[in-house]
Write a protein that holds these residues in place. Structure first.
Motif, PDB file in Angstrom:
ATOM      1  N   ALA A 250       0.851  -1.200   0.000  1.00  0.00           N
ATOM      2  CA  ALA A 250       0.000   0.000   0.000  1.00  0.00           C
ATOM      3  C   ALA A 250       0.890   1.255   0.000  1.00  0.00           C
ATOM      4  O   ALA A 250       0.616   2.251  -0.694  1.00  0.00           O
ATOM      5  N   GLU A 251       2.009   1.116   0.821  1.00  0.00           N
ATOM      6  CA  GLU A 251       2.948   2.243   0.907  1.00  0.00           C
ATOM      7  C   GLU A 251       3.557   2.557  -0.463  1.00  0.00           C
ATOM      8  O   GLU A 251       3.596   3.715  -0.893  1.00  0.00           O
ATOM      9  N   SER A 252       4.002   1.466  -1.182  1.00  0.00           N
ATOM     10  CA  SER A 252       4.642   1.689  -2.490  1.00  0.00           C
ATOM     11  C   SER A 252       3.627   2.281  -3.469  1.00  0.00           C
ATOM     12  O   SER A 252       3.950   3.168  -4.256  1.00  0.00           O
ATOM     13  N   LEU A 253       2.334   1.732  -3.356  1.00  0.00           N
ATOM     14  CA  LEU A 253       1.290   2.277  -4.247  1.00  0.00           C
ATOM     15  C   LEU A 253       1.066   3.755  -3.963  1.00  0.00           C
ATOM     16  O   LEU A 253       0.893   4.564  -4.891  1.00  0.00           O
ATOM     17  N   ARG A 254       1.089   4.054  -2.614  1.00  0.00           N
ATOM     18  CA  ARG A 254       0.869   5.462  -2.271  1.00  0.00           C
ATOM     19  C   ARG A 254       1.992   6.320  -2.865  1.00  0.00           C
ATOM     20  O   ARG A 254       1.763   7.393  -3.394  1.00  0.00           O
ATOM     21  N   ARG A 255       3.204   5.770  -2.755  1.00  0.00           N
ATOM     22  CA  ARG A 255       4.334   6.521  -3.316  1.00  0.00           C
ATOM     23  C   ARG A 255       4.152   6.738  -4.816  1.00  0.00           C
ATOM     24  O   ARG A 255       4.320   7.845  -5.347  1.00  0.00           O
ATOM     25  N   GLN A 256       3.767   5.611  -5.521  1.00  0.00           N
ATOM     26  CA  GLN A 256       3.512   5.715  -6.967  1.00  0.00           C
ATOM     27  C   GLN A 256       2.475   6.797  -7.249  1.00  0.00           C
ATOM     28  O   GLN A 256       2.604   7.613  -8.177  1.00  0.00           O
ATOM     29  N   LEU A 257       1.394   6.738  -6.392  1.00  0.00           N
ATOM     30  CA  LEU A 257       0.293   7.691  -6.567  1.00  0.00           C
ATOM     31  C   LEU A 257       0.822   9.137  -6.397  1.00  0.00           C
ATOM     32  O   LEU A 257       0.480  10.029  -7.192  1.00  0.00           O
ATOM     33  N   ASP A 258       1.648   9.291  -5.353  1.00  0.00           N
ATOM     34  CA  ASP A 258       2.210  10.633  -5.113  1.00  0.00           C
ATOM     35  C   ASP A 258       3.031  11.110  -6.326  1.00  0.00           C
ATOM     36  O   ASP A 258       2.918  12.255  -6.768  1.00  0.00           O
ATOM     37  N   ASP A 259       3.887  10.189  -6.839  1.00  0.00           N
ATOM     38  CA  ASP A 259       4.687  10.512  -8.027  1.00  0.00           C
ATOM     39  C   ASP A 259       3.781  10.965  -9.176  1.00  0.00           C
ATOM     40  O   ASP A 259       4.042  12.004  -9.832  1.00  0.00           O
ATOM     41  N   ALA A 260       2.720  10.092  -9.399  1.00  0.00           N
ATOM     42  CA  ALA A 260       1.810  10.363 -10.514  1.00  0.00           C
ATOM     43  C   ALA A 260       1.148  11.723 -10.314  1.00  0.00           C
ATOM     44  O   ALA A 260       1.016  12.524 -11.268  1.00  0.00           O
ATOM     45  N   THR A 261       0.744  11.982  -9.032  1.00  0.00           N
ATOM     46  CA  THR A 261       0.077  13.255  -8.745  1.00  0.00           C
ATOM     47  C   THR A 261       1.039  14.407  -9.015  1.00  0.00           C
ATOM     48  O   THR A 261       0.663  15.425  -9.605  1.00  0.00           O
ATOM     49  N   ARG A 262       2.278  14.201  -8.537  1.00  0.00           N
ATOM     50  CA  ARG A 262       3.273  15.235  -8.766  1.00  0.00           C
ATOM     51  C   ARG A 262       3.442  15.480 -10.259  1.00  0.00           C
ATOM     52  O   ARG A 262       3.440  16.628 -10.712  1.00  0.00           O
ATOM     53  N   GLN A 263       3.590  14.426 -11.031  1.00  0.00           N
ATOM     54  CA  GLN A 263       3.748  14.575 -12.488  1.00  0.00           C
ATOM     55  C   GLN A 263       2.568  15.325 -13.071  1.00  0.00           C
ATOM     56  O   GLN A 263       2.725  16.219 -13.946  1.00  0.00           O
ATOM     57  N   LEU A 264       1.375  14.900 -12.564  1.00  0.00           N
ATOM     58  CA  LEU A 264       0.156  15.529 -13.086  1.00  0.00           C
ATOM     59  C   LEU A 264       0.171  17.034 -12.811  1.00  0.00           C
ATOM     60  O   LEU A 264      -0.160  17.862 -13.701  1.00  0.00           O
ATOM     61  N   GLU A 265       0.572  17.344 -11.554  1.00  0.00           N
ATOM     62  CA  GLU A 265       0.627  18.760 -11.188  1.00  0.00           C
ATOM     63  C   GLU A 265       1.583  19.503 -12.106  1.00  0.00           C
ATOM     64  O   GLU A 265       1.293  20.619 -12.589  1.00  0.00           O
ATOM     65  N   GLU A 266       2.729  18.826 -12.305  1.00  0.00           N
ATOM     66  CA  GLU A 266       3.752  19.416 -13.183  1.00  0.00           C
ATOM     67  C   GLU A 266       3.169  19.676 -14.557  1.00  0.00           C
ATOM     68  O   GLU A 266       3.328  20.780 -15.105  1.00  0.00           O
ATOM     69  N   SER A 267       2.490  18.688 -15.105  1.00  0.00           N
ATOM     70  CA  SER A 267       1.895  18.784 -16.445  1.00  0.00           C
ATOM     71  C   SER A 267       0.888  19.913 -16.474  1.00  0.00           C
ATOM     72  O   SER A 267       0.817  20.689 -17.450  1.00  0.00           O
ATOM     73  N   ARG A 268       0.078  19.996 -15.348  1.00  0.00           N
ATOM     74  CA  ARG A 268      -0.962  21.026 -15.302  1.00  0.00           C
ATOM     75  C   ARG A 268      -0.324  22.416 -15.322  1.00  0.00           C
ATOM     76  O   ARG A 268      -0.783  23.322 -15.988  1.00  0.00           O
ATOM     77  N   ARG A 269       0.707  22.417 -14.419  1.00  0.00           N
ATOM     78  CA  ARG A 269       1.365  23.724 -14.344  1.00  0.00           C
ATOM     79  C   ARG A 269       1.870  24.132 -15.713  1.00  0.00           C
ATOM     80  O   ARG A 269       1.632  25.245 -16.165  1.00  0.00           O
ATOM     81  N   ARG A 270       2.562  23.165 -16.392  1.00  0.00           N
ATOM     82  CA  ARG A 270       3.082  23.493 -17.707  1.00  0.00           C
ATOM     83  C   ARG A 270       1.956  23.816 -18.677  1.00  0.00           C
ATOM     84  O   ARG A 270       2.051  24.743 -19.479  1.00  0.00           O
ATOM     85  N   HIS A 271       0.897  23.107 -18.613  1.00  0.00           N
ATOM     86  CA  HIS A 271      -0.247  23.334 -19.483  1.00  0.00           C
ATOM     87  C   HIS A 271      -0.796  24.750 -19.284  1.00  0.00           C
ATOM     88  O   HIS A 271      -1.125  25.445 -20.240  1.00  0.00           O
TER      89      HIS A 271
END
Ligand code: ATP
Length: 597
Positions: free
Chosen positions: A45-66
């Protein structure tokens, strides 16, 4: 509670505890597994949460760039088609990341659900473990109490056993002390025994020499005794022969003095029927208490006295009667021929005297038994053979009662061996070797007699029954041989024809009976009178018995009398003097009667 029960209870409790312990161990193992699973799932669950955090971070990054791109649209449109292509790519990438995010969210929700589930299971298992632990504690407590009880029981049992053992030990010690005392007192006896044993041992060593010596001496003595005995035997044999000759001479002298024909009289008791009829019961007979050879008869006011060889009153027993005839019976072992006749009217007790009744046998059986015991006593010097024949004479016809065909008629002939003796061809002779044989012979004779007629009682009244016993002896020491014959005769009833008023076949029967009885009387009278001619041939009975009536043979006439008034007595007492009836001997000068008024 017995120690054995306590031991069994402890054993079962021990088994119960070990079962509980193994269950607890299993559950602990299961709990550890579940905790491990929980840890794995938590780390996942911890690793999934980490993955999720990464994905969220990427998403935020993409949004910001968008956002940056969106705020400068004109610039982008103006800047280049390349930028527009990059924007489209980024938008596509953004779409993909959005999808991935929603998948990851979905996965996260599932993992969270699983985590909750695992946590609940874990909580349940912990509760269960607590329950189990509580149970285990309780069981442990119970076990400890039980163990405590058992320990106490064991101590008590041990204490009791110890007390018992102590008292037994005490008794054993006391016994031991007694045994020690005995042992002390036995020691002198043991010393004496040892001394005795040693002296016996010495004697045993000397014994073979002493035995040899004793045997040699004994042999000499035995040889001496044997030679003495043999000479004594010869002396005894000589004396025995002399005694035998003397005995024979004495017997002959006695016979000469007394005559070889005896007459006994037996009066039978009054039967119940006769007692019931007062007239019949009145007896005219009386006895002399001082002289057992005298019989008194009261008749028409006169007292007649009969003198015989012996008179048996009604109370005389079968044994008493036999005692008087047994010397005659045994004389046939010495080679004499003997005849014993039972004579009297019907119902006077002839068959009772000769045959007797099953529980009180008569002369026939007692004679055979006596002969057996006498010849057994004479063994092994004498070797005897006893053989038996049974004959019936009815209407002057002879029948073989031991034969296979008892109705066949037999004849009497002169023996072809030239001995001058008579013999009956075809007459069955059984050799008897035991009293059981005698019983079998009597049974066969009785059966054959019964099958040959319709009414045995009537038939036996009208026929003569003869039991002929031959005793042959051989003395192996002297080489002597003897042969004697004992004829036991149950004669036919002696009714008078005139009085009975018989006709037809009954008349012929009565005539035959009278003829043979008269012939017997004639023969007895001729023998007593020492006539030169004895008319043996006048009847089958006298002809058959010729050898046993003649010479130095012995005869006994047992006159049977029935009690009651004189009219019932028949010819035994009425025959006129000189009549051929054999009972006329009662009227002979020797026997009387002497009349007294
Ligand atoms: N001494 C005795 N004591 C007791 N009972 C007797 C005696 N003598 C004879 N009797 C009885 O008297 C009855 C007649 O006797 P038994 O049959 O012997 O007479 P018997 O003379 O042989 O007659 P038969 O000529 O008809 O054959 C029988 O019932 C018998 O048991």
């Amino acid at each position: 509670m017995s120690p054995e029960c306590v031991r069994q209870d402890a054993e079962s409790l021990r088994r119960e505890v070990s079962r509980w312990e193994s269950q607890a161990r299993q559950r602990e193992r299961r709990l550890a597994e579940l905790e491990r699973e929980l840890l794995e799932k938590s780390s996942r669950a911890e690793s999934l949460r980490r993955q999720l955090d990464d994905a969220t971070r990427q998403l935020e990054e993409s949004r910001r760039r968008h956002g940056e791109y969106v705020s400068q649209p004109v610039e982008v449109e103006v800047e280049s088609a390349d930028s527009q292509r990059a924007l489209a790519e980024l938008q596509a990438k953004n779409g993909g990341l959005q999808e991935q995010l929603s998948v990851q969210r979905q996965l996260l929700r599932e993992l969270e659900t699983q985590l909750h589930e695992s946590q609940r299971t874990c909580a349940q298992l912990r509760t269960q473990i607590l329950v189990y632990e509580g149970e285990m504690e309780r069981a442990q407590g119970q076990l400890e109490v039980e163990m405590q009880n058992l320990e106490e029981e064991k101590n008590r049992v041990i204490e009791e056993a110890f007390i018992r053992a102590e008292s037994e030990m005490k008794a054993v010690h006391e016994n031991l002390a007694g045994v020690r005392m005995n042992l002390l007192s036995l020691q002198p006896a043991l010393r004496t025994l040892t001394c005795d044993y040693n002296s016996l041992k010495r004697q045993v060593q000397d014994f073979p020499f002493m035995l040899d010596k004793a045997i040699t001496e004994a042999k000499q003595e035995i040889c001496q005794v044997i030679s003495d005995v043999s000479s004594t035997n010869q002396e005894l044999l000589r004396k025995y022969k002399r005694e035998m000759n003397l005995r024979k001479k004495c017997h002959n002298e006695l016979v000469r003095l007394k005559g070889n024909i005896r007459v006994f009289c037996r009066v039978r008791p009054v039967s119940q029927e006769e007692q019931d009829s007062a007239a019949d019961a009145k007896t005219m007979l009386s006895f002399d208490s001082d002289d057992d050879a005298i019989l008194y008869l009261a008749n028409k006011g006169k007292m007649m006295t009969f003198e015989l060889d012996k008179v048996f009153p009604p109370q005389a027993t079968q044994q008493e009667v036999f005692q008087e005839v047994q010397s005659l019976v045994t004389s046939c072992i010495d080679g004499f021929n003997v005849c014993i006749f039972a004579y009297g009217q019907t119902g006077s007790g002839k068959t009772y005297t000769m045959e007797g009744v099953p529980d009180n046998p008569g002369i026939n059986q007692r004679a055979l038994r006596l002969l057996f015991s006498e010849v057994t006593e004479k063994a092994p010097d004498w070797d005897y053979k006893i053989s038996v024949s049974m004959v019936e004479i009815y209407n002057e016809t002879l029948r073989n009662l031991l034969g296979e065909n008892p109705s066949d008629k037999l004849d009497i002939k002169m023996n072809p061996d030239g001995s001058g003796q008579l013999y009956v061809p075809g007459l069955t002779e059984f050799t008897v070797q035991s009293p059981e044989d005698i019983n079998r012979v009597f049974e066969l004779g009785h059966m054959n007699r019964a099958t040959a007629c319709t009414n045995l009682n009537e038939h036996s009244s009208r026929s003569h029954a003869l039991l002929i016993i031959t005793v042959s002896g051989f003395n192996s020491a002297t080489g002597n041989r003897t042969q004697g014959k004992l004829n036991l005769v149950d004669l036919a009833g002696s009714e008078r024809i005139g009085k009975s008023g018989a006709e037809g076949s009954r008349l012929r029967e009565a005539q035959c009976i009278n003829k043979s009885l008269s012939a017997l009387g004639d023969v007895i009278n001729a023998l007593r009178g020492k006539h030169s001619h004895v008319p043996f041939r006048n009847s089958r009975l006298t002809y058959l018995l010729q050898d046993s009536l003649n010479g130095d043979s012995k005869t006994l006439m047992m006159v049977q009398v029935r009690p009651g008034p004189l009219t019932l007595w028949g010819p035994a007492f009425w025959a006129p003097q000189g009549c051929a009836d054999p009972t006329s001997i009662l009227y002979s000068p020797v026997f009387g009667p002497h009349e007294y008024s």
